[in-house]
Design an enzyme around this catalytic site. Structure first.
Site, PDB file in Angstrom:
ATOM      1  N   CYS A   1      -2.938   3.611   3.519  1.00  0.00           N
ATOM      2  CA  CYS A   1      -2.163   3.701   4.762  1.00  0.00           C
ATOM      3  C   CYS A   1      -2.942   4.628   5.702  1.00  0.00           C
ATOM      4  O   CYS A   1      -4.067   5.030   5.417  1.00  0.00           O
ATOM      5  CB  CYS A   1      -0.761   4.201   4.481  1.00  0.00           C
ATOM      6  SG  CYS A   1      -0.767   5.837   3.815  1.00  0.00           S
TER       7      CYS A   1
ATOM      8  N   ARG B   1      11.220   5.259   8.797  1.00  0.00           N
ATOM      9  CA  ARG B   1      11.035   5.247   7.334  1.00  0.00           C
ATOM     10  C   ARG B   1      11.525   6.557   6.729  1.00  0.00           C
ATOM     11  O   ARG B   1      12.007   6.584   5.611  1.00  0.00           O
ATOM     12  CB  ARG B   1       9.550   5.072   6.982  1.00  0.00           C
ATOM     13  CG  ARG B   1       9.005   3.692   7.245  1.00  0.00           C
ATOM     14  CD  ARG B   1       7.634   3.551   6.636  1.00  0.00           C
ATOM     15  NE  ARG B   1       7.652   4.001   5.238  1.00  0.00           N
ATOM     16  CZ  ARG B   1       6.542   4.193   4.529  1.00  0.00           C
ATOM     17  NH1 ARG B   1       5.364   3.993   5.077  1.00  0.00           N
ATOM     18  NH2 ARG B   1       6.608   4.593   3.283  1.00  0.00           N
TER      19      ARG B   1
ATOM     20  N   ARG C   1       4.570   2.516  -0.526  1.00  0.00           N
ATOM     21  CA  ARG C   1       3.750   2.947  -1.660  1.00  0.00           C
ATOM     22  C   ARG C   1       4.619   3.430  -2.816  1.00  0.00           C
ATOM     23  O   ARG C   1       4.288   3.258  -3.991  1.00  0.00           O
ATOM     24  CB  ARG C   1       2.850   4.067  -1.165  1.00  0.00           C
ATOM     25  CG  ARG C   1       2.105   4.765  -2.218  1.00  0.00           C
ATOM     26  CD  ARG C   1       1.329   5.945  -1.656  1.00  0.00           C
ATOM     27  NE  ARG C   1       0.861   6.762  -2.736  1.00  0.00           N
ATOM     28  CZ  ARG C   1      -0.151   6.435  -3.513  1.00  0.00           C
ATOM     29  NH1 ARG C   1      -0.788   5.322  -3.322  1.00  0.00           N
ATOM     30  NH2 ARG C   1      -0.528   7.232  -4.490  1.00  0.00           N
TER      31      ARG C   1
ATOM     32  N   ASP D   1       2.882  17.216   4.497  1.00  0.00           N
ATOM     33  CA  ASP D   1       3.829  16.424   5.299  1.00  0.00           C
ATOM     34  C   ASP D   1       4.341  17.199   6.504  1.00  0.00           C
ATOM     35  O   ASP D   1       5.091  16.665   7.313  1.00  0.00           O
ATOM     36  CB  ASP D   1       5.005  15.955   4.441  1.00  0.00           C
ATOM     37  CG  ASP D   1       4.548  14.995   3.361  1.00  0.00           C
ATOM     38  OD1 ASP D   1       5.328  14.748   2.425  1.00  0.00           O
ATOM     39  OD2 ASP D   1       3.406  14.532   3.429  1.00  0.00           O
TER      40      ASP D   1
ATOM     41  N   VAL E   1      -4.983  17.908   1.192  1.00  0.00           N
ATOM     42  CA  VAL E   1      -4.288  16.993   0.268  1.00  0.00           C
ATOM     43  C   VAL E   1      -4.666  15.542   0.513  1.00  0.00           C
ATOM     44  O   VAL E   1      -5.022  14.805  -0.406  1.00  0.00           O
ATOM     45  CB  VAL E   1      -2.754  17.188   0.361  1.00  0.00           C
ATOM     46  CG1 VAL E   1      -2.031  16.198  -0.542  1.00  0.00           C
ATOM     47  CG2 VAL E   1      -2.395  18.634  -0.019  1.00  0.00           C
TER      48      VAL E   1
ATOM     49  N   ARG F   1      -5.087   6.526  -0.800  1.00  0.00           N
ATOM     50  CA  ARG F   1      -3.903   6.614  -1.672  1.00  0.00           C
ATOM     51  C   ARG F   1      -4.159   5.977  -3.062  1.00  0.00           C
ATOM     52  O   ARG F   1      -3.518   5.014  -3.456  1.00  0.00           O
ATOM     53  CB  ARG F   1      -2.679   5.971  -1.032  1.00  0.00           C
ATOM     54  CG  ARG F   1      -2.395   6.354   0.393  1.00  0.00           C
ATOM     55  CD  ARG F   1      -2.086   7.812   0.648  1.00  0.00           C
ATOM     56  NE  ARG F   1      -0.876   8.323   0.047  1.00  0.00           N
ATOM     57  CZ  ARG F   1       0.330   8.211   0.586  1.00  0.00           C
ATOM     58  NH1 ARG F   1       0.478   7.543   1.689  1.00  0.00           N
ATOM     59  NH2 ARG F   1       1.391   8.720  -0.016  1.00  0.00           N
ATOM     60  N   PRO F   2      -5.135   6.453  -3.825  1.00  0.00           N
ATOM     61  CA  PRO F   2      -5.432   5.875  -5.146  1.00  0.00           C
ATOM     62  C   PRO F   2      -4.275   6.067  -6.123  1.00  0.00           C
ATOM     63  O   PRO F   2      -3.371   6.873  -5.882  1.00  0.00           O
ATOM     64  CB  PRO F   2      -6.650   6.677  -5.605  1.00  0.00           C
ATOM     65  CG  PRO F   2      -6.584   7.949  -4.861  1.00  0.00           C
ATOM     66  CD  PRO F   2      -5.953   7.639  -3.542  1.00  0.00           C
TER      67      PRO F   2
ATOM     68  N   LYS G   1      14.159  12.210   1.283  1.00  0.00           N
ATOM     69  CA  LYS G   1      13.587  10.871   1.051  1.00  0.00           C
ATOM     70  C   LYS G   1      12.755  10.860  -0.233  1.00  0.00           C
ATOM     71  O   LYS G   1      12.890   9.961  -1.067  1.00  0.00           O
ATOM     72  CB  LYS G   1      12.686  10.492   2.226  1.00  0.00           C
ATOM     73  CG  LYS G   1      11.765   9.292   1.967  1.00  0.00           C
ATOM     74  CD  LYS G   1      10.924   8.928   3.162  1.00  0.00           C
ATOM     75  CE  LYS G   1       9.619   9.651   3.234  1.00  0.00           C
ATOM     76  NZ  LYS G   1       8.528   9.115   2.396  1.00  0.00           N
ATOM     77  N   ASN G   2      11.911  11.865  -0.399  1.00  0.00           N
ATOM     78  CA  ASN G   2      10.965  11.821  -1.514  1.00  0.00           C
ATOM     79  C   ASN G   2      11.587  12.213  -2.847  1.00  0.00           C
ATOM     80  O   ASN G   2      10.927  12.138  -3.877  1.00  0.00           O
ATOM     81  CB  ASN G   2       9.736  12.681  -1.191  1.00  0.00           C
ATOM     82  CG  ASN G   2       8.930  12.071  -0.053  1.00  0.00           C
ATOM     83  OD1 ASN G   2       9.144  10.909   0.306  1.00  0.00           O
ATOM     84  ND2 ASN G   2       8.045  12.850   0.531  1.00  0.00           N
TER      85      ASN G   2
ATOM     86  N   ASP H   1      -5.162   6.110  -9.683  1.00  0.00           N
ATOM     87  CA  ASP H   1      -5.851   6.265 -10.978  1.00  0.00           C
ATOM     88  C   ASP H   1      -5.120   7.233 -11.911  1.00  0.00           C
ATOM     89  O   ASP H   1      -5.106   7.036 -13.135  1.00  0.00           O
ATOM     90  CB  ASP H   1      -7.296   6.730 -10.753  1.00  0.00           C
ATOM     91  CG  ASP H   1      -7.344   8.018  -9.939  1.00  0.00           C
ATOM     92  OD1 ASP H   1      -6.775   8.049  -8.827  1.00  0.00           O
ATOM     93  OD2 ASP H   1      -7.911   9.007 -10.436  1.00  0.00           O
TER      94      ASP H   1
HETATM   95  C1  EPZ Z   1       3.841  11.893  -2.130  1.00  0.00           C
HETATM   96  O1  EPZ Z   1       2.868  10.881  -2.006  1.00  0.00           O
HETATM   97  C2  EPZ Z   1       4.710  11.789  -0.889  1.00  0.00           C
HETATM   98  N1  EPZ Z   1       5.368  10.488  -0.861  1.00  0.00           N
HETATM   99  C3  EPZ Z   1       3.855  11.982   0.359  1.00  0.00           C
HETATM  100  O2  EPZ Z   1       4.758  12.020   1.453  1.00  0.00           O
HETATM  101  C4  EPZ Z   1       3.139  13.333   0.281  1.00  0.00           C
HETATM  102  O3  EPZ Z   1       2.242  13.438   1.370  1.00  0.00           O
HETATM  103  C5  EPZ Z   1       2.382  13.465  -1.034  1.00  0.00           C
HETATM  104  O4  EPZ Z   1       3.252  13.204  -2.155  1.00  0.00           O
HETATM  105  C6  EPZ Z   1       1.824  14.871  -1.217  1.00  0.00           C
HETATM  106  O5  EPZ Z   1       2.871  15.804  -1.200  1.00  0.00           O
HETATM  107  C7  EPZ Z   1       6.461  10.314  -1.625  1.00  0.00           C
HETATM  108  O6  EPZ Z   1       6.893  11.206  -2.329  1.00  0.00           O
HETATM  109  C8  EPZ Z   1       7.129   8.971  -1.553  1.00  0.00           C
HETATM  110  P1  EPZ Z   1       0.100  12.449  -4.340  1.00  0.00           P
HETATM  111  P2  EPZ Z   1       1.912  10.549  -3.278  1.00  0.00           P
HETATM  112  O7  EPZ Z   1      -0.022  11.523  -5.488  1.00  0.00           O
HETATM  113  O8  EPZ Z   1       2.689  10.679  -4.518  1.00  0.00           O
HETATM  114  C9  EPZ Z   1      -4.579  12.015  -4.745  1.00  0.00           C
HETATM  115  C10 EPZ Z   1       5.652  11.521   3.524  1.00  0.00           C
HETATM  116  O9  EPZ Z   1       5.190  11.910   4.614  1.00  0.00           O
HETATM  117  N2  EPZ Z   1      -4.263  11.089  -5.848  1.00  0.00           N
HETATM  118  O10 EPZ Z   1       0.716  13.789  -4.547  1.00  0.00           O
HETATM  119  O11 EPZ Z   1       1.221   9.287  -3.000  1.00  0.00           O
HETATM  120  C11 EPZ Z   1      -4.164  11.438  -3.400  1.00  0.00           C
HETATM  121  O12 EPZ Z   1      -5.183  10.615  -2.856  1.00  0.00           O
HETATM  122  C12 EPZ Z   1       4.696  11.015   2.472  1.00  0.00           C
HETATM  123  O13 EPZ Z   1       6.835  11.589   3.164  1.00  0.00           O
HETATM  124  C13 EPZ Z   1      -5.292  10.654  -6.662  1.00  0.00           C
HETATM  125  O14 EPZ Z   1      -6.442  11.020  -6.477  1.00  0.00           O
HETATM  126  O15 EPZ Z   1       0.855  11.736  -3.153  1.00  0.00           O
HETATM  127  C14 EPZ Z   1      -3.955  12.677  -2.565  1.00  0.00           C
HETATM  128  O16 EPZ Z   1      -5.207  13.112  -2.072  1.00  0.00           O
HETATM  129  C15 EPZ Z   1       3.302  10.774   3.013  1.00  0.00           C
HETATM  130  N3  EPZ Z   1      -5.000   9.789  -7.675  1.00  0.00           N
HETATM  131  C16 EPZ Z   1      -3.436  13.699  -3.577  1.00  0.00           C
HETATM  132  O17 EPZ Z   1      -3.804  13.203  -4.871  1.00  0.00           O
HETATM  133  C17 EPZ Z   1      -3.717   9.359  -7.914  1.00  0.00           C
HETATM  134  O18 EPZ Z   1      -3.506   8.584  -8.870  1.00  0.00           O
HETATM  135  C18 EPZ Z   1      -1.938  13.899  -3.561  1.00  0.00           C
HETATM  136  O19 EPZ Z   1      -1.355  12.627  -3.688  1.00  0.00           O
HETATM  137  C19 EPZ Z   1      -2.682   9.816  -7.066  1.00  0.00           C
HETATM  138  C20 EPZ Z   1      -2.971  10.681  -6.051  1.00  0.00           C
END
Ligand code: EPZ
Length: 426
Positions: A117, A400, A93, A308, A330, A122-123, A22-23, A125
Site C-alpha cells: 500500500c 477506513r 491487509r 500511525d 517502522v 508490507r511483507p 480499529k487495530n 514473511d
Molecule cells: C499494523 O500493521 C497496523 N495495522 C498499522 O496501522 C501499523 O502502522 C503497524 O501495525 C505498525 O504499528 C493494523 O493493525 C491493522 P507490522 P502491520 O507487521 O501489522 C515489517 C494504520 O494506520 N514486517 O507491525 O502490517 C513491516 O514491513 C495502519 O492503522 C516484516 O518485515 O505492521 C514494517 O516495516 C497502517 N515482515 C514493520 O515490520 C512481516 O512479516 C512493522 O510492521 C511483517 C511486518
C-alpha cells in the site's frame, strides 16, 4: 469518489469522544469468528469501512456477523470454508489475520497474498515463519498462501523483523498458538495496546496467555475456546489525531475516553512541542497557550512514538517555530503526505527515512489527496488551520479508520462538508 471541503481558520472548542480501536477490533473479530465455539459480542466497535470489509471476509468463511449500534455479534464459522479471496484481502491487509486461526482451527487455510500500500511493501514473511515454527507447511502459489497442519505444536520462537516487532505477525501467531499442542513462547512480540487487548479477549475465551503487555508472550495451548463478551479499548491513534487537531487550530478540546497509559510517547512529544495536556480520569483537555516548538521525533514500536501518528505530528510541526526532524523507522515509505503538505505551503525536505520540517508562519488551503488513512487525517487537520479552503480527495482512505471524522470535528467548531465528485453535498 467523495471529497471533504475543509474551511480554514477554525479553532476547535468542545468535547470529542474517542471511538473503539480499529487495530484491536480487527484481530479480535477474527478470533471470535474462527477460534471460538460459541457466539461472541464485541462492544465499543467503531463504524468503519475496515470493520465492514472484515465482516465480509468472515461471512465468506462461514461466520455470521451482525452490528447493532456499536456492538458486533459474531457467530463462528460453521463449515469448512477456508479461503480468503483476493477481491476482499486486497482491500484490507488485516485480512491476513485469518491465516493462523484457520490453520489452528481447520488444519488448513488459503489466503490471498495481501498487496502493498502507500506506506511500503508490507511483507508477511514473519507471519509465514511463525506458522512454520508451529509446524505448519506453508507454500505461496499464484498470489495465494496455502498453509496446512494436522495439529500445530507449540515451540519457542523469535518474531522480530528488520524494523522491530510485527504487530500483525504477533497477532496471527498468538491466535494460532492458543489451540496448538503444548506451549509457545514468542520473543520479540509486539506490545501495542491493541495486542494486549487481543490477548485479554483470547484469555476471556479460555486461552492461557501470559506476559501480556511485554515482548515475551507465553501461550499454553488449550483444546477449545468459547464465545465471550468484550468491550474493545479506545483508539489511541484516533485520540492522538484529535489532540493534534486541537493543537494545530490552537483550540481548547477535551478528548474523551483515552488514558495516558495508552499514549505515553504521543503525550511526551506533544508536551515537548508546547501542547498542554491536562489529564483526568476520563480523558484529556488539550490547549496550546504558547507557540509550537520544533522537536525531533523517531517512530518506533510501542511504547515508542507510533508510526500511525507520524503524519499527524508532521502536520503540527509544519506550523512550529524552528526546525524539526522526523525519522520514520517502522514503514519504509510513509512520507507521501509530505508532498501534499508542501502544496499547502509547508517546507518539508525528505531524505530517505528522514524528514526535515522548517516551520512556516502559515499554510494555505489547496486541493490535496489522501494516500492512506493517517495522511488523509492530517490533511483535514491542517486544512482547518490553513487560510482558505482545502479539498481533500480519496476520502475513502480516511473512512477506513475514522468514524464520521467530519461530524466529530464539526461538533467542536470545524466547517467541513462531504461532497460527491460532482460537488453535491452528501
Ligand atoms: C499494523 O500493521 C497496523 N495495522 C498499522 O496501522 C501499523 O502502522 C503497524 O501495525 C505498525 O504499528 C493494523 O493493525 C491493522 P507490522 P502491520 O507487521 O501489522 C515489517 C494504520 O494506520 N514486517 O507491525 O502490517 C513491516 O514491513 C495502519 O492503522 C516484516 O518485515 O505492521 C514494517 O516495516 C497502517 N515482515 C514493520 O515490520 C512481516 O512479516 C512493522 O510492521 C511483517 C511486518
Amino acid at each position: 469518489m467523495e471529497r471533504l471541503i475543509v474551511k480554514g481558520g477554525t479553532r476547535l472548542q468542545g468535547t470529542i469522544p474517542v471511538s473503539g480501536c480499529k487495530n484491536a477490533v480487527l484481530p479480535i473479530a477474527v478470533a471470535a469468528a474462527i477460534l471460538g465455539d460459541g457466539v461472541s459480542v464485541l462492544h465499543n466497535v467503531p463504524n468503519l469501512t475496515d470493520v465492514k470489509t472484515l465482516s465480509a471476509v468472515l461471512e465468506g468463511l462461514g461466520a455470521t456477523t451482525k452490528i447493532k449500534k456499536s456492538s458486533l455479534y459474531i457467530e463462528p464459522i460453521n463449515h469448512l470454508e477456508y479461503e480468503a479471496p483476493y477481491e476482499l484481502v486486497r482491500k484490507m491487509r488485516a485480512s491476513i489475520y485469518v491465516l493462523g486461526p484457520l490453520v489452528a482451527k481447520l488444519g488448513k487455510a488459503k489466503v490471498s497474498f495481501p498487496g502493498g500500500c502507500a506506506i511500503g511493501p508490507r511483507p508477511i514473511d514473519l507471519h509465514i515463519r511463525g506458522l512454520e515454527h508451529l509446524g505448519a507447511e506453508v507454500t505461496v502459489e499464484s498470489g495465494y498462501i496455502y498453509a496446512q497442519a494436522k495439529r500445530l505444536v507449540g515451540t519457542e520462537m523469535y518474531l522480530m523483523g528488520p524494523h522491530g516487532p510485527s504487530v500483525g505477525a504477533t497477532a496471527n501467531i498468538m491466535m494460532a498458538a492458543t489451540l496448538a499442542e503444548g506451549t509457545t513462547v514468542i520473543r520479540g512480540a509486539a506490545c501495542e495496546p491493541h495486542i494486549s487487548d487481543l490477548a485479554r479477549f483470547l484469555n476471556a475465551m479460555g486461552a492461557d496467555i501470559e506476559g501480556i503487555g511485554t515482548s515475551v508472550l507465553t501461550i499454553h495451548g488449550v483444546k477449545q475456546l468459547r464465545g465471550t463478551e468484550h468491550t474493545v479499548i479506545s483508539d489511541d491513534i484516533e485520540a492522538g489525531t484529535f489532540i493534534v487537531a486541537s493543537a494545530i487550530t490552537r483550540g481548547d478540546v477535551y478528548v474523551k475516553g483515552i488514558t495516558p497509559q495508552q499514549i505515553p510517547a504521543i503525550s511526551e512529544k506533544l508536551t515537548e512541542a508546547g501542547v498542554e495536556l491536562d489529564w483526568d480520569d476520563n480523558g484529556v483537555r488539550v490547549t496550546t497557550p504558547r507557540e509550537i516548538r520544533g522537536i525531533d521525533v523517531t517512530t518506533e514500536p510501542f511504547p515508542g512514538f507510533p508510526t500511525d501518528m507520524q503524519a499527524q505530528i508532521m502536520g503540527l510541526l509544519c506550523l512550529a517555530s524552528g526546525t524539526s526532524i522526523i525519522m520514520e523507522n517502522v514503514h519504509t515509505d510513509r512520507y507521501i503526505h509530505a508532498a501534499e503538505l508542501n502544496r499547502m505551503g509547508a517546507d518539508i525536505m525528505l531524505d530517505g527515512s528522514k524528514a526535515v520540517i522548517n516551520g512556516v508562519g502559515r499554510l494555505s488551503g489547496a486541493p490535496v489527496m489522501a494516500s492512506d488513512l493517517r495522511a488523509g487525517a492530517v490533511l483535514v487537520a491542517v486544512g482547518m488551520a490553513a487560510i482558505g479552503e482545502t479539498i481533500v480527495s480519496r476520502v475513502y482512505h480516511i473512512d477506513r479508520g475514522y468514524e464520521s471524522i467530519e461530524e466529530k470535528l464539526n461538533n467542536v467548531g470545524a466547517n467541513i462538508k462531504r461532497v460527491t465528485d460532482n460537488g453535491e453535498e452528501t
